[in-house]
Design an enzyme around this catalytic site. Structure first.
Site, PDB file in Angstrom:
ATOM      1  N   HIS A  23       0.849  -1.193   0.000  1.00 16.05           N
ATOM      2  CA  HIS A  23       0.000   0.000   0.000  1.00 16.05           C
ATOM      3  C   HIS A  23       0.881   1.237   0.000  1.00 16.05           C
ATOM      4  O   HIS A  23       1.928   1.254   0.637  1.00 16.05           O
ATOM      5  CB  HIS A  23      -0.895   0.019   1.252  1.00 16.05           C
TER       6      HIS A  23
ATOM      7  N   ASP B  38      -8.055  -5.262  -0.063  1.00 14.30           N
ATOM      8  CA  ASP B  38      -8.535  -6.123  -1.144  1.00 14.30           C
ATOM      9  C   ASP B  38      -8.156  -7.592  -0.966  1.00 14.30           C
ATOM     10  O   ASP B  38      -8.614  -8.439  -1.727  1.00 14.30           O
ATOM     11  CB  ASP B  38      -7.973  -5.631  -2.499  1.00 14.30           C
TER      12      ASP B  38
HETATM   13  C1  SDX Z   1      -6.337  -0.062  -2.883  1.00 16.34           C
HETATM   14  O1  SDX Z   1      -4.399   4.407  -2.035  1.00 16.34           O
HETATM   15  C2  SDX Z   1      -5.415   3.864  -1.420  1.00 16.34           C
HETATM   16  O2  SDX Z   1      -5.806   4.286  -0.356  1.00 16.34           O
HETATM   17  C3  SDX Z   1      -6.042   2.656  -2.115  1.00 16.34           C
HETATM   18  C4  SDX Z   1      -7.026   1.799  -1.312  1.00 16.34           C
HETATM   19  C5  SDX Z   1      -8.337   2.545  -1.045  1.00 16.34           C
HETATM   20  O3  SDX Z   1      -9.049   2.161  -0.126  1.00 16.34           O
HETATM   21  O4  SDX Z   1      -8.669   3.450  -1.817  1.00 16.34           O
HETATM   22  O5  SDX Z   1      -6.474   1.369  -0.085  1.00 16.34           O
HETATM   23  C6  SDX Z   1      -7.468   0.549  -2.139  1.00 16.34           C
HETATM   24  O6  SDX Z   1      -6.104   0.354  -3.989  1.00 16.34           O
HETATM   25  C7  SDX Z   1      -5.497  -1.118  -2.222  1.00 16.34           C
HETATM   26  C8  SDX Z   1      -4.324  -1.556  -3.089  1.00 16.34           C
HETATM   27  C9  SDX Z   1      -4.755  -2.650  -4.050  1.00 16.34           C
HETATM   28  N1  SDX Z   1      -3.686  -3.027  -4.973  1.00 16.34           N
HETATM   29  C10 SDX Z   1      -3.025  -4.212  -4.889  1.00 16.34           C
HETATM   30  O7  SDX Z   1      -3.242  -4.988  -3.970  1.00 16.34           O
HETATM   31  C11 SDX Z   1      -2.078  -4.503  -6.012  1.00 16.34           C
HETATM   32  C12 SDX Z   1      -0.762  -5.009  -5.485  1.00 16.34           C
HETATM   33  N2  SDX Z   1      -0.066  -3.941  -4.790  1.00 16.34           N
HETATM   34  C13 SDX Z   1       0.661  -3.034  -5.493  1.00 16.34           C
HETATM   35  O8  SDX Z   1       0.837  -3.041  -6.842  1.00 16.34           O
HETATM   36  C14 SDX Z   1       1.272  -1.854  -4.735  1.00 16.34           C
HETATM   37  O9  SDX Z   1       1.673  -2.282  -3.487  1.00 16.34           O
HETATM   38  C15 SDX Z   1       0.378  -0.623  -4.626  1.00 16.34           C
HETATM   39  C16 SDX Z   1      -0.140  -0.170  -5.971  1.00 16.34           C
HETATM   40  C17 SDX Z   1      -0.811  -0.912  -3.708  1.00 16.34           C
HETATM   41  C18 SDX Z   1       1.208   0.506  -3.997  1.00 16.34           C
HETATM   42  O10 SDX Z   1       2.172   0.895  -4.926  1.00 16.34           O
HETATM   43  P1  SDX Z   1       3.379   1.827  -4.526  1.00 16.34           P
HETATM   44  O11 SDX Z   1       2.995   2.755  -3.451  1.00 16.34           O
HETATM   45  O12 SDX Z   1       3.899   2.459  -5.771  1.00 16.34           O
HETATM   46  O13 SDX Z   1       4.396   0.755  -3.981  1.00 16.34           O
HETATM   47  P2  SDX Z   1       5.733   1.053  -3.254  1.00 16.34           P
HETATM   48  O14 SDX Z   1       6.458   2.182  -3.874  1.00 16.34           O
HETATM   49  O15 SDX Z   1       5.405   1.248  -1.817  1.00 16.34           O
HETATM   50  O16 SDX Z   1       6.546  -0.292  -3.417  1.00 16.34           O
HETATM   51  C19 SDX Z   1       7.717  -0.418  -2.681  1.00 16.34           C
HETATM   52  C20 SDX Z   1       8.420  -1.647  -3.134  1.00 16.34           C
HETATM   53  C21 SDX Z   1       8.769  -1.702  -4.611  1.00 16.34           C
HETATM   54  O17 SDX Z   1       9.928  -2.521  -4.719  1.00 16.34           O
HETATM   55  P3  SDX Z   1      11.386  -1.847  -4.839  1.00 16.34           P
HETATM   56  O18 SDX Z   1      11.361  -1.004  -6.087  1.00 16.34           O
HETATM   57  O19 SDX Z   1      11.595  -1.025  -3.605  1.00 16.34           O
HETATM   58  O20 SDX Z   1      12.311  -3.004  -4.947  1.00 16.34           O
HETATM   59  O21 SDX Z   1       7.611  -2.815  -2.898  1.00 16.34           O
HETATM   60  C22 SDX Z   1       7.371  -3.503  -4.114  1.00 16.34           C
HETATM   61  C23 SDX Z   1       7.619  -2.456  -5.210  1.00 16.34           C
HETATM   62  O22 SDX Z   1       7.924  -3.097  -6.427  1.00 16.34           O
HETATM   63  N3  SDX Z   1       5.979  -3.940  -4.088  1.00 16.34           N
HETATM   64  C24 SDX Z   1       5.571  -5.177  -4.355  1.00 16.34           C
HETATM   65  C25 SDX Z   1       4.193  -5.172  -4.136  1.00 16.34           C
HETATM   66  N4  SDX Z   1       3.802  -3.955  -3.740  1.00 16.34           N
HETATM   67  C26 SDX Z   1       4.885  -3.191  -3.716  1.00 16.34           C
HETATM   68  N5  SDX Z   1       6.234  -6.266  -4.741  1.00 16.34           N
HETATM   69  C27 SDX Z   1       5.498  -7.388  -4.932  1.00 16.34           C
HETATM   70  N6  SDX Z   1       4.170  -7.476  -4.751  1.00 16.34           N
HETATM   71  C28 SDX Z   1       3.488  -6.378  -4.354  1.00 16.34           C
HETATM   72  N7  SDX Z   1       2.177  -6.428  -4.182  1.00 16.34           N
END
Ligand code: SDX
Length: 432
Positions: A308, A366
């Site tokens: 998140h 989710d």
């Molecule tokens: C919702 O914003 C809100 O409030 C949204 C929400 C709401 O109520 O409105 O809470 C609802 O949208 C929940 C999120 C649903 N999405 C998912 O579950 C999809 C999977 N998760 C992601 O793609 C991701 O975590 C996000 C989109 C939720 C957040 O993206 P960010 O903020 O750009 O992620 P980050 O910068 O914090 O990531 C940090 C690191 C990265 O790796 P590095 O580059 O540091 O090596 O963590 C990795 C990312 O690649 N990473 C993941 C990951 N999520 C982040 N790696 C593997 N699997 C994942 N799910």
């Protein structure tokens, strides 16, 4: 107490700027950079808005490190345990918990607005039978502007209120119409003797040829999920609603834009994607393989329902929903649920894995919600629609807050341009 400003020195010109610090009621202070361009001739660069507050808001507060979520100051855990979706909707939109009389009047008004124009039904029935319901819902919501044109003056508070009741009331009917269209079953009209979620379930599952009794356990489970999804401050879809609304576009257009933004798998579309992923993983012995894929940046595979932008701790909503899964599955007699067992095991293994631990990636809202939707018999393509129904309340609250602010201006981000500098047009014959 007034906080000292930050001082910014432009090394090229020696010009100094004072950046005032703005404090909210809780949460981190914000540097007010609004005069920066005028004073220094520079913009700030913050792709994906990681550290930029786009507005002032009084609706929802999140402390992502502590895993705290407050709606108008009330902890989501207390609301989930003691409130109802209708009460939460009133709280988010009007700012205070309603009195008994206010709540009754609100419920009555929402109930009385649940019918949709028959032409909207014909519009819904014009889609191909296998159209994704999110595409149908966003289109039907946008088209509502064509039906309620008489009460769309965004500067008229009464018009805004009528809109807010209509959209909250009609979204379940629109979703149910999309569902029945996909099944080829007759549309079931809303019933004013049923509460919000019971009416939704009745419209989804009743058929004209036999009586249908809504299971109160199912209605209560849906009500809980709706409360937990109702708002989440400036997430992508809410920011989309604000940006679209800031142009003065009609509110149905703004909400429709929000529905479209929510559909993406990185946002609300993740609830559908989680169940697809769990099915793809299949059995617990396959989990390590999929975790490796999630860590591999070239694979495009992410652990859906994990991570998140704001929470660097447990998403408090995921905790409540996980608990609710145990309760609801037991009450519905569905304790043998292999996908829920797999989800629990996946969470356990991921939370011990260095990659997820070091990046503070926890289950989000989710991750478990689809388990409950599936136990209620809601088809997978409808999960994000369920999210949209609940989030409509938040979108409305934010749109109303923005529109009623006399200082509202059109949202217009700037950019760091990296394209070609000015060059002269060449006739096609002279191009190599
Ligand atoms: C919702 O914003 C809100 O409030 C949204 C929400 C709401 O109520 O409105 O809470 C609802 O949208 C929940 C999120 C649903 N999405 C998912 O579950 C999809 C999977 N998760 C992601 O793609 C991701 O975590 C996000 C989109 C939720 C957040 O993206 P960010 O903020 O750009 O992620 P980050 O910068 O914090 O990531 C940090 C690191 C990265 O790796 P590095 O580059 O540091 O090596 O963590 C990795 C990312 O690649 N990473 C993941 C990951 N999520 C982040 N790696 C593997 N699997 C994942 N799910």
């Amino acid at each position: 107490m007034e906080k000292p400003s930050f001082e910014l020195l432009n090394p090229a010109t020696g010009t100094k700027s004072e950046l005032p610090v703005r404090s909210g009621s809780i949460g981190p202070d914000c540097l007010d950079i609004s005069a920066l361009s005028k004073d220094q001739g520079v913009f700030t660069f913050d792709p994906a808005f990681s550290v930029t507050a786009s507005c002032e808001s009084k609706i929802t507060f999140i402390d992502g490190d502590a895993g705290v979520l407050l709606y108008r100051g009330y902890p989501v855990e207390q609301l989930a345990a003691r409130s109802s979706f209708m009460e939460v909707a009133y709280l988010l939109i009007y700012g205070e918990l309603p009195s008994n009389t206010q709540l009754t009047a609100y419920r009555t008004s929402i109930t009385r607005h649940t019918m949709i124009n028959e032409s909207l039904l014909r519009f819904t029935n014009g889609f191909h039978h296998n159209a994704h319901p999110m595409a149908m819902v966003s289109a039907v919501v946008a088209s509502m502007a064509a039906f309620y044109y008489d009460s769309m003056d965004i500067h008229n508070p009464r018009h805004r209120e009528i809109f807010s009741h209509r959209i909250v009331a009609k979204l379940p009917t629109i979703a149910a119409a999309a569902h029945k269209h996909a099944l080829g079953q007759p549309f079931v009209y809303p019933r004013n003797d049923l509460a919000y979620c019971a009416n939704l379930l009745n419209m989804f599952f009743a058929v004209p040829c036999e009586p249908y009794q809504v299971d109160p356990v199912a209605a209560q489970a849906l009500d809980l999920l709706f409360m937990l999804h109702a708002d989440h401050e400036q997430n992508a879809s809410t920011s989309t609603v604000r940006l679209a609304g800031s142009t003065g576009a009609n509110p149905y257009a703004a909400i429709s834009a929000g529905v479209s933004a929510l559909w993406g798998p990185a946002h609300g579309g993740a609830n559908e994607a989680v169940l697809d992923m769990l099915e793809q993983i299949g059995t617990a012995d396959q989990i390590p393989k999929y975790l490796d894929m999630a860590k591999d940046k070239s694979s495009h595979f992410k652990l859906m329902g994990f991570g998140h932008r704001v929470y660097k701790n447990f998403d408090p909503r995921a905790k409540i929903i996980r608990e609710a899964c145990h309760r609801v599955l037991a009450k519905l007699g569905r304790t043998d649920n292999p996908l829920f067992e797999l989800a629990l095991r996946l969470e356990e293994i991921a939370l011990k894995d260095e990659y997820f631990v070091s990046r503070k990636l926890y289950p989000n809202v989710d991750f478990y919600s689809g388990v409950i939707y599936s136990a209620l018999g809601i088809p997978r393509s409808m999960y994000t629609v369920m999210f949209a129904i609940a989030r409509t309340v938040g979108w409305v609250a934010h749109w109303m807050e923005m529109i009623s602010d006399p200082a509202m201006r059109i949202g217009r981000p700037r950019q760091l341009y990296t394209g070609p500098t000015q060059r002269d047009y060449l006739d096609v014959a002279k191009r190599s």
